[in-house]
Structure formats: structure tokens, C-alpha cells
Design an enzyme around this catalytic site. Structure first.
Site, PDB file in Angstrom:
ATOM      1  N   ASP A  31       0.838  -1.201   0.000  1.00  0.00           N
ATOM      2  CA  ASP A  31       0.000   0.000   0.000  1.00  0.00           C
ATOM      3  C   ASP A  31       0.871   1.249   0.000  1.00  0.00           C
ATOM      4  O   ASP A  31       0.580   2.239  -0.632  1.00  0.00           O
ATOM      5  CB  ASP A  31      -0.878   0.047   1.253  1.00  0.00           C
ATOM      6  N   ASP A  35       0.938   4.287  -2.573  1.00  0.00           N
ATOM      7  CA  ASP A  35       0.673   5.679  -2.187  1.00  0.00           C
ATOM      8  C   ASP A  35       1.804   6.598  -2.623  1.00  0.00           C
ATOM      9  O   ASP A  35       1.583   7.731  -3.025  1.00  0.00           O
ATOM     10  CB  ASP A  35       0.514   5.789  -0.666  1.00  0.00           C
ATOM     11  N   LEU A  81     -36.590  -5.516 -15.523  1.00  0.00           N
ATOM     12  CA  LEU A  81     -36.643  -6.964 -15.738  1.00  0.00           C
ATOM     13  C   LEU A  81     -37.995  -7.488 -15.293  1.00  0.00           C
ATOM     14  O   LEU A  81     -38.564  -6.993 -14.317  1.00  0.00           O
ATOM     15  CB  LEU A  81     -35.554  -7.666 -14.915  1.00  0.00           C
ATOM     16  N   GLU A 111     -26.818 -14.967 -13.079  1.00  0.00           N
ATOM     17  CA  GLU A 111     -26.002 -13.987 -12.355  1.00  0.00           C
ATOM     18  C   GLU A 111     -26.747 -13.587 -11.092  1.00  0.00           C
ATOM     19  O   GLU A 111     -27.969 -13.618 -11.063  1.00  0.00           O
ATOM     20  CB  GLU A 111     -25.808 -12.729 -13.220  1.00  0.00           C
ATOM     21  N   LYS A 113     -28.484 -11.129  -8.582  1.00  0.00           N
ATOM     22  CA  LYS A 113     -29.172  -9.865  -8.802  1.00  0.00           C
ATOM     23  C   LYS A 113     -28.817  -8.932  -7.652  1.00  0.00           C
ATOM     24  O   LYS A 113     -29.307  -9.064  -6.535  1.00  0.00           O
ATOM     25  CB  LYS A 113     -30.682 -10.068  -8.877  1.00  0.00           C
ATOM     26  N   ASP A 115     -28.571  -5.772  -5.332  1.00  0.00           N
ATOM     27  CA  ASP A 115     -29.560  -4.797  -4.896  1.00  0.00           C
ATOM     28  C   ASP A 115     -28.844  -3.482  -4.597  1.00  0.00           C
ATOM     29  O   ASP A 115     -28.466  -3.195  -3.473  1.00  0.00           O
ATOM     30  CB  ASP A 115     -30.259  -5.338  -3.640  1.00  0.00           C
ATOM     31  N   ARG A 134     -29.751   5.254 -13.972  1.00  0.00           N
ATOM     32  CA  ARG A 134     -30.822   4.705 -14.771  1.00  0.00           C
ATOM     33  C   ARG A 134     -31.972   5.693 -14.979  1.00  0.00           C
ATOM     34  O   ARG A 134     -32.551   5.762 -16.047  1.00  0.00           O
ATOM     35  CB  ARG A 134     -31.343   3.457 -14.069  1.00  0.00           C
ATOM     36  N   TYR A 223     -22.360  -5.967 -15.714  1.00  0.00           N
ATOM     37  CA  TYR A 223     -22.837  -7.258 -16.236  1.00  0.00           C
ATOM     38  C   TYR A 223     -23.423  -7.228 -17.632  1.00  0.00           C
ATOM     39  O   TYR A 223     -23.848  -8.249 -18.131  1.00  0.00           O
ATOM     40  CB  TYR A 223     -23.872  -7.858 -15.279  1.00  0.00           C
ATOM     41  N   LYS A 310     -36.912 -13.592  -7.922  1.00  0.00           N
ATOM     42  CA  LYS A 310     -36.779 -12.893  -6.635  1.00  0.00           C
ATOM     43  C   LYS A 310     -36.852 -13.890  -5.489  1.00  0.00           C
ATOM     44  O   LYS A 310     -37.771 -14.707  -5.436  1.00  0.00           O
ATOM     45  CB  LYS A 310     -37.910 -11.880  -6.491  1.00  0.00           C
ATOM     46  N   CYS A 404     -40.764  11.857  27.730  1.00  0.00           N
ATOM     47  CA  CYS A 404     -39.606  10.970  27.760  1.00  0.00           C
ATOM     48  C   CYS A 404     -39.864   9.814  28.734  1.00  0.00           C
ATOM     49  O   CYS A 404     -40.251  10.038  29.877  1.00  0.00           O
ATOM     50  CB  CYS A 404     -38.374  11.750  28.195  1.00  0.00           C
ATOM     51  N   CYS A 407     -37.267  10.381  31.810  1.00  0.00           N
ATOM     52  CA  CYS A 407     -37.238  11.538  32.709  1.00  0.00           C
ATOM     53  C   CYS A 407     -38.536  12.333  32.655  1.00  0.00           C
ATOM     54  O   CYS A 407     -38.653  13.372  33.304  1.00  0.00           O
ATOM     55  CB  CYS A 407     -36.046  12.438  32.386  1.00  0.00           C
ATOM     56  N   CYS A 422     -35.814  14.222  23.430  1.00  0.00           N
ATOM     57  CA  CYS A 422     -36.012  14.639  24.812  1.00  0.00           C
ATOM     58  C   CYS A 422     -35.061  15.814  25.030  1.00  0.00           C
ATOM     59  O   CYS A 422     -33.842  15.650  24.930  1.00  0.00           O
ATOM     60  CB  CYS A 422     -35.671  13.511  25.778  1.00  0.00           C
ATOM     61  N   CYS A 428     -31.444  13.915  31.889  1.00  0.00           N
ATOM     62  CA  CYS A 428     -32.001  12.635  31.451  1.00  0.00           C
ATOM     63  C   CYS A 428     -30.912  11.556  31.509  1.00  0.00           C
ATOM     64  O   CYS A 428     -29.887  11.669  30.844  1.00  0.00           O
ATOM     65  CB  CYS A 428     -32.538  12.826  30.032  1.00  0.00           C
TER      66      CYS A 428
HETATM   67  P1  AMP Z   1     -36.040  -4.282 -11.089  1.00  0.00           P
HETATM   68  O1  AMP Z   1     -35.440  -2.993 -10.571  1.00  0.00           O
HETATM   69  O2  AMP Z   1     -36.613  -5.137 -10.012  1.00  0.00           O
HETATM   70  O3  AMP Z   1     -36.925  -4.058 -12.295  1.00  0.00           O
HETATM   71  O4  AMP Z   1     -34.828  -5.130 -11.615  1.00  0.00           O
HETATM   72  C1  AMP Z   1     -34.098  -4.718 -12.708  1.00  0.00           C
HETATM   73  C2  AMP Z   1     -32.764  -4.205 -12.241  1.00  0.00           C
HETATM   74  O5  AMP Z   1     -31.987  -5.238 -11.657  1.00  0.00           O
HETATM   75  C3  AMP Z   1     -31.907  -3.742 -13.369  1.00  0.00           C
HETATM   76  O6  AMP Z   1     -32.229  -2.446 -13.759  1.00  0.00           O
HETATM   77  C4  AMP Z   1     -30.536  -3.805 -12.775  1.00  0.00           C
HETATM   78  O7  AMP Z   1     -30.218  -2.565 -12.206  1.00  0.00           O
HETATM   79  C5  AMP Z   1     -30.648  -4.793 -11.630  1.00  0.00           C
HETATM   80  N1  AMP Z   1     -29.698  -5.909 -11.710  1.00  0.00           N
HETATM   81  C6  AMP Z   1     -28.965  -6.347 -10.658  1.00  0.00           C
HETATM   82  N2  AMP Z   1     -28.156  -7.361 -11.008  1.00  0.00           N
HETATM   83  C7  AMP Z   1     -28.350  -7.580 -12.330  1.00  0.00           C
HETATM   84  C8  AMP Z   1     -27.775  -8.492 -13.281  1.00  0.00           C
HETATM   85  N3  AMP Z   1     -26.855  -9.401 -12.909  1.00  0.00           N
HETATM   86  N4  AMP Z   1     -28.208  -8.412 -14.562  1.00  0.00           N
HETATM   87  C9  AMP Z   1     -29.153  -7.505 -14.922  1.00  0.00           C
HETATM   88  N5  AMP Z   1     -29.709  -6.616 -14.079  1.00  0.00           N
HETATM   89  C10 AMP Z   1     -29.329  -6.641 -12.788  1.00  0.00           C
HETATM   90 ZN    ZN Z   2     -35.450  12.311  28.932  1.00  0.00          ZN
END
Ligand code: AMP
Ligand code: ZN
Length: 665
Positions: A31, A35, A81, A111, A113, A115, A134, A223, A310, A404, A407, A422, A428
Site C-alpha cells: 500500500d 501511495d 426486468l 447472475e 441480482k 440490490d 438509470r 454485467y 426474486k 420521555c 425523565c 427529549c 435525562c
Molecule cells: P427491477 O429494478 O426489479 O426491475 O430489476 C431490474 C434491475 O436489476 C436492473 O435495472 C438492474 O439494475 C438490476 N440488476 C442487478 N443485477 C443484475 C444483473 N446481474 N443483470 C441484470 N440486471 C441486474
Molecule cells: Zn429524557
């Protein structure tokens, strides 16, 4: 080598190291060396602005400020999707496609998914040129400066046959550990914690200051390659090419030759997902052959060739027994649902956070309601619904506490805040105990051995009234307290005494001024230099300081208006606590013949300052550890390799505070 060549060589090298470190988790240099190279590049770029490159590795640290984000129309639409929730949905989907294509079978990729927040990044001639959120799928916001700070996003691609221009889609994520750490800091600063990693990730992309984005532990998985002409014959090939070009792609993707293989993948990840370091909400299944993808095309909303599966959030039904209220150190009230214990995803759940009064209103929660608790990707279980049909006839709506619980002071709520408070800060008990607990916490005064219970006992016995009184505690005061052995009493008194060397910026953080977290405390300490100067500062002067907004300024001024706080500060002053920045040590020969290696991030000094202080006092600074090294000065996030080497060579490892002690003749 001329300057331009050196700059280019450094950039190329640093891009490669970045990739090895962040995308492959396999660094080949230390590292510190990294740096140093980065610092060298930064210096050269500053001296020779003619060679500016918007994609230089130095751009990672951020600095650009975007006042308003430009709207950009996506060259190719970002679809959503279709969702499926069970295996039959997938079999139906497969049957529709096979009929449509006139084939018996198709193969897939699976793949995870992710979040997070979706992003589309465009590359031209191998360089990142634009990153767009998006938005509504048709147009989004240009967040290029912010995305450039994310280290898993390559700024410059490597490898062969990279198309002249293309976009790649992916997901920006906040891994769970980073999310929790961010929340810890917010709680320490008296701020409300963030609700979940996904919203925090997408909120991060819209921060105006890219430096703030750079400081968040964001990651990006990519992806889907999109170009005006087809580049690959299968999704699998495109993922493999993306890896070669330097992208980080979904870690656990597979090629599934048929639906059975898809099911196997689903079953596996439904179980395993809780072990991933980030949140996923399902799996995305894509038809592998591009020719098939083209034939299938799109509906108005989504591709026909892909499907999200899902995962079910683990959910359980239980009964609300009561709502209680917790009082935090800053007086913030958090309502908590006390539930009839229920088994959920392998753990017994007895409580769920209700966040604030609005959240309870939205749920329409009544006494003894039957509720649905879920533990999806989310870390803390939450109440997602009320079973109206099971509500007792005479049930009354939950009325939020007016006073509260500790107190009995009338609660207040500011117009622009969700939380009740509070206001009885000085009387307190949980607030008083919480402030001492914060004061002694590791990142503040770092006084070990005192738990919240002991603090409360000390207060009940009138041995201390606030943290400032810790410094007049004696062993004899502590020993009679329940559960405190003589030995630990002694340790506590020592730890308290040792904390007088804690630097001013940390003392300022320890005071527990609302909204003054570690970073803000550092900024204020640097700018004002002493508590006396800070006490004099007006709101107008405070907002002049970088990163200090009105909310923080008002809170600081309000803090110093309270006479009790002045008394506490005077007690700290007579105890010898650092209430001003230590000025750079004067030149001396105190460190003559000593060789230091410096590693990690420090509170008191920047790395360069630390090196300068060593040299001013006659010491030498080396970049790697050898048997000749006198001390390794270790900061936060020191590389493990350095530590191992120091241990194996018997080189003592010291903190910056211990280093300061060396400067005292
Ligand atoms: P939804 O928001 O439930 O309509 O799901 C669609 C979103 O899933 C897409 O717009 C992507 O942002 C997300 N997503 C996450 N992982 C993947 C993946 N491996 N391939 C495609 N979309 C993905
Ligand atoms: Zn208090």
C-alpha cells in the site's frame, strides 16, 4: 525518460495496480509503495498541468463538485426486468420462448441480482467518458465525476480488441460491512442512521462533493455490454471479455446448459446469500445466445430474454406486545416494537425498529396488532404489514409517546426532522450515560474498561456528574462499586490519566456536540486550532469552514451557549486535556539515529507531516521495514503485510501518540 513519459508510465502502472487490488483482490505491491507512486504522479500533474488527463488514477480521490446533475438521454434504453417468484414461472417463461424461437431448448447464464443503484458507463477508446444513472430508463443523471471515484470502476481499459465505443451496465453497491461502519459513524455523530444499503448507494451517487463519494466504500459490478452492433455471440462471452478488459463482473455467474442447472443455482444461492458480503435480492437468468436474444426482443418494459427470480424475504407473523422508546445520547427517541418472540430465518426475533412516528403512522399500527416481520436482504428485521383481519375489535391506534420514558420531560420535534427528542439533555439519565460512553469510546478518548452500567453506577453514587469528572476519580472511589475488582479500578484510573495525550480533534469529537462527527471535528480543529477560538466563532464564521453547513454551525454555537458545557470544558482544561492543536514539534536531535517506517492513516498528522516531524527531529524515514528499523508507526488501516514483517523482525510497533511521547525530552 521525459516528464510526459514518466507521467504516462506512472498512470499505466497505477491503473494496473488498482485493478489487481480492487478487482482481483491480489495486489503485488505494498500500500505504501502504491501511495508513494500516486503522490509522485499527483505532484507531477500539479507541476505540469499541460498533461492533465480526466482519467488519471489521481482522479479517484475526488475533488470535483457537481452543483446540479445534467440529464442525459440513454443511447440505448435501460430496461427493467420481468420478475418470477417460483420455478413454475420460469418453466412457463421457457415454454413461451421455445415456442417463439421454434426450438426445444435454450441455454442460460445465471447472475446474482445485486440490490444497489443501476448505472450505465460509456467508454470511448478504452477510456471512461460518461456514467449515467438509470433514471426512468430513458434518461438519467450524469454522475461521471462521482462514479470515477469508485475504485472497482476502471478508468482505463486494458487488453485487446476493445470496441471503439460501448456502454456497460451494472450496479453500484454498498457492501454490508461498509454500510454498518457508516452508520456507526453517524450514530457517533448523533445523526440518524441510514435505512438500507441500496438507498444509501443511490444517494451517494447524487452527492455534490465527489470527495465525499470517494470516502464511501462503494463497489461496482458490471454485467451487460451494450453497443450499436452485436459484439459477441453469447452473454457468457461478453462477461468473459468484460473481465479481460478490466471490469469487475458478477462474482458468481455460471453458464447453465438447461433449466435444471438454473434451479440448482437458485437453490444454492437462496441458502447462501446470507453469507455474501453484500445484499442480493435474487438471481437474473439470461438467454445465453445473442441470436436468440435478438429474435426475442423486448416488451414495452423489459427484455423477453431475461428474467429476475426474486428470493422470498424470510417472513413470519407475530403479535405486537407493546411499543417502547429508547433514548439516545443526543436525546433522539427511537420507538421499538416489542414482539411476541418468533423464529425468522433461523433466529428468534423479539424486537423491530419502528424508526419514528411517521413510520408508525404509515403502518397504521394498533395495540396488539398481528404483524408481518421480514428479514429480507435487510440487516434488522422490520414490520412490513399489519394483518387487519386479525385486529382485536377494541384495539386503539398507537399514540406516540408525548413524554420521555426516562425523565418524563415533554418531547419535542423540529419541523424538518422525523425524530422526536427529549430536550432534557442535562438531567435525562440515558443521555448523561450515553455522553460519557461516547466520550470514552475508542475513536474518542479511548478509555477502556468502563461499561455503560458502571457509568450509571458512578452517576447514581454521585461520583461523577459528567465526563469531565472522570479526571478526578480515584481508585478508592471505584473499588466499592459492585463488580469492580481492585485491578480493574486501577486500570481504569490509568486509562483515564493516559487520555490526556489524545489530540484536540478527537477531544472535540468526544465532547459529543450534535452533528460533530470525526470528520467535522477534524475540520474544526484544523481551522480554529483551539477550543477557545471555536467557542468565539459565530455561525457566519463557522459556515466559512470547508464542509461545515448551517445545521452543524447552529449546533456548535448552541452547544457553547450552555453554561454547564463551559464548566465541563474548564474541568477538562485543568485535567490537562488537549484543547488546542499541538504545534509542529520544534527541530531537535531527539530522534537522531532512529529509523522509522510509517504506515496507515493517522489522526494527528497527515503522512507527510509525520515524515516531516521525524526529519526535523533528526530521524530517518524508510519505505520498507528491515532489521535496522527502530519503530514502525502504525495508523488506522495499516497493511497486514507490514505488520507481519515488523513482528517477524521484532521491530516495535507504536501509535502516533507513543511517537509524540518520543518527542518529549
Ligand atoms: P427491477 O429494478 O426489479 O426491475 O430489476 C431490474 C434491475 O436489476 C436492473 O435495472 C438492474 O439494475 C438490476 N440488476 C442487478 N443485477 C443484475 C444483473 N446481474 N443483470 C441484470 N440486471 C441486474
Ligand atoms: Zn429524557
Amino acid at each position: 525518460m521525459n516528464i510526459e513519459q514518466e507521467i504516462n508510465a506512472l498512470r499505466k502502472e497505477l491503473h494496473e495496480h488498482n485493478y489487481r487490488y480492487y478487482s482481483e483482490d491480489a495486489p503485488i505491491i505494498s500500500d505504501q509503495l502504491f501511495d508513494e507512486k500516486l503522490a509522485r504522479l499527483k505532484a507531477l500533474e500539479e507541476q505540469h498541468p499541460a498533461f492533465y488527463d480526466p482519467n488519471s488514477p489521481t482522479q479517484r480521490v475526488g475533488g470535483a463538485v457537481t452543483k446540479s446533475f445534467k440529464t442525459v438521454v440513454h443511447a440505448q434504453r435501460m430496461y427493467s426486468l420481468d420478475n418470477s417468484y417460483n420455478k413454475q414461472d420460469l418453466l412457463d417463461w421457457e415454454a413461451r420462448m421455445c415456442k417463439n424461437l421454434g426450438v426445444d431448448q435454450v441455454d442460460y447464464t445465471c447472475e446474482l441480482k445485486y440490490d444497489g443503484a443501476s448505472i450505465s458507463i460509456t467508454y470511448q477508446d478504452g477510456k471512461l467518458v460518461q456514467a449515467v444513472t438509470r433514471g426512468d430508463g430513458i434518461q438519467g443523471d450524469d454522475v461521471t465525476q462521482n462514479v470515477k471515484t469508485i475504485r472497482t470502476v476502471p478508468l482505463q481499459l486494458t487488453g485487446l480488441s476493445i470496441p471503439e465505443k460501448f456502454s456497460i451496465r451494472g450496479e453500484i453497491m454498498l457492501p454490508t460491512a461498509g454500510f454498518l461502519a457508516m452508520n456507526e459513524q453517524r450514530i457517533a455523530a448523533g445523526e440518524e442512521p441510514y435505512m438500507n444499503p441500496r438507498n444509501t448507494a443511490s444517494g451517494s451517487l447524487k452527492l455534490q462533493d465527489s470527495k465525499a463519494v470517494a470516502s464511501r466504500p462503494l463497489e461496482c459490478y458490471l454485467y451487460q455490454i451494450v453497443a450499436t452492433r452485436p459484439l459477441f455471440s453469447s452473454q457468457l462471452e461478453s462477461l468473459e471479455a468484460a473481465i479481460r478488459w478490466g471490469f469487475r463482473v458478477p462474482k458468481h455467474f455460471i453458464h447453465a446448459p438447461n433449466m435444471d442447472a438454473v434451479f440448482h443455482f437458485l437453490d444454492y444461492w437462496e441458502q447462501e446469500r446470507s453469507h455474501l458480503p453484500y445484499e442480493i435480492d435474487g438471481v437474473v437468468i439470461k438467454v445465453n445466445q445473442m441470436a436468440f436474444q435478438e429474435q426475442l426482443g423486448y416488451t414495452a418494459k423489459s427484455p423477453r430474454w431475461a428474467m429476475a427470480y426474486k428470493f422470498k424475504a424470510a417472513a413470519a407473523e407475530t403479535v405486537l406486545e407493546s411499543v417502547t422508546y429508547q433514548v439516545g445520547r443526543t436525546g433522539a427517541i427511537t420507538p421499538v416494537a416489542q414482539l411476541r418472540p418468533v423464529l425468522l430465518g433461523g433466529t428468534v426475533v423479539k424486537r423491530a425498529s419502528l424508526h419514528n412516528a411517521d413510520f408508525i403512522k404509515e403502518l397504521g399500527l394498533h395495540d396488539h396488532d398481528t404483524v408481518l416481520v421480514e428479514k429480507g436482504g435487510e440487516i434488522i428485521p422490520k414490520i412490513t404489514a399489519v394483518k387487519l383481519e386479525k385486529r382485536p375489535l377494541d384495539a386503539k391506534e398507537i399514540v406516540y409517546a408525548t413524554h420521555c420514558p426516562e425523565c418524563n420531560t415533554l418531547l419535542v420535534r423540529n419541523a424538518d426532522e422525523a425524530q422526536h427528542y427529549c430536550p432534557n439533555a442535562l438531567g435525562c439519565m440515558p443521555q448523561r450515560v450515553g455522553r460519557v460512553a461516547h466520550f470514552i469510546s475508542r475513536k474518542a478518548m479511548d478509555i477502556d474498561g468502563l461499561g455503560a452500567e458502571t457509568i450509571q453506577l458512578l452517576m447514581q453514587h454521585q461520583l461523577i456528574d459528567s465526563y469531565a469528572d472522570l479526571y478526578s476519580l480515584k481508585e478508592v472511589d471505584l473499588v466499592p462499586l459492585e463488580r469492580l475488582a481492585e485491578k480493574s479500578a486501577q486500570n481504569i484510573v490509568h486509562a483515564i490519566a493516559a487520555s490526556v495525550t489524545v489530540p484536540f480533534s478527537r477531544v472535540l469529537f468526544a465532547l459529543g456536540i450534535r452533528y460533530v462527527g470525526q470528520t467535522v471535528a477534524k475540520k474544526l480543529a484544523q481551522h480554529f486550532g483551539s477550543i477557545d477560538a471555536l467557542m468565539q466563532a459565530s455561525v457566519e464564521e463557522l459556515v466559512q469552514v470547508e464542509e461545515i453547513g448551517e445545521r452543524i454551525a447552529l449546533s456548535v454555537v448552541a452547544y457553547f451557549r450552555v453554561p454547564a458545557h463551559h464548566q465541563q470544558i474548564e474541568k477538562l482544561r485543568s485535567a490537562g486535556i488537549q484543547l488546542s492543536q499541538t504545534v509542529a514539534a520544534p527541530a531537535s536531535t531527539l530522534l537522531a539515529d532512529m529509523r522509522f517506517v510509517v504506515s496507515g492513516v493517522f489522526e494527528l498528522y497527515s503522512r507527510d507531516e509525520l515524515k516531516a516531524v521525524i526529519e526535523q527531529n533528526g530521524g530517518k524515514v524508510a519505505s520498507s521495514i528491515s532489521a535496522n528499523t527502530t519503530y514502525l508507526i502504525a495508523g488506522d488501516k495499516m497493511g497486514p503485510a507490514k505488520k507481519d514483517k515488523a513482528v517477524s523482525l521484532g521491530v516495535p510497533i507504536i501509535s502516533e501518540i507513543e511517537f509524540n511521547a518520543l518527542l518529549k525530552p
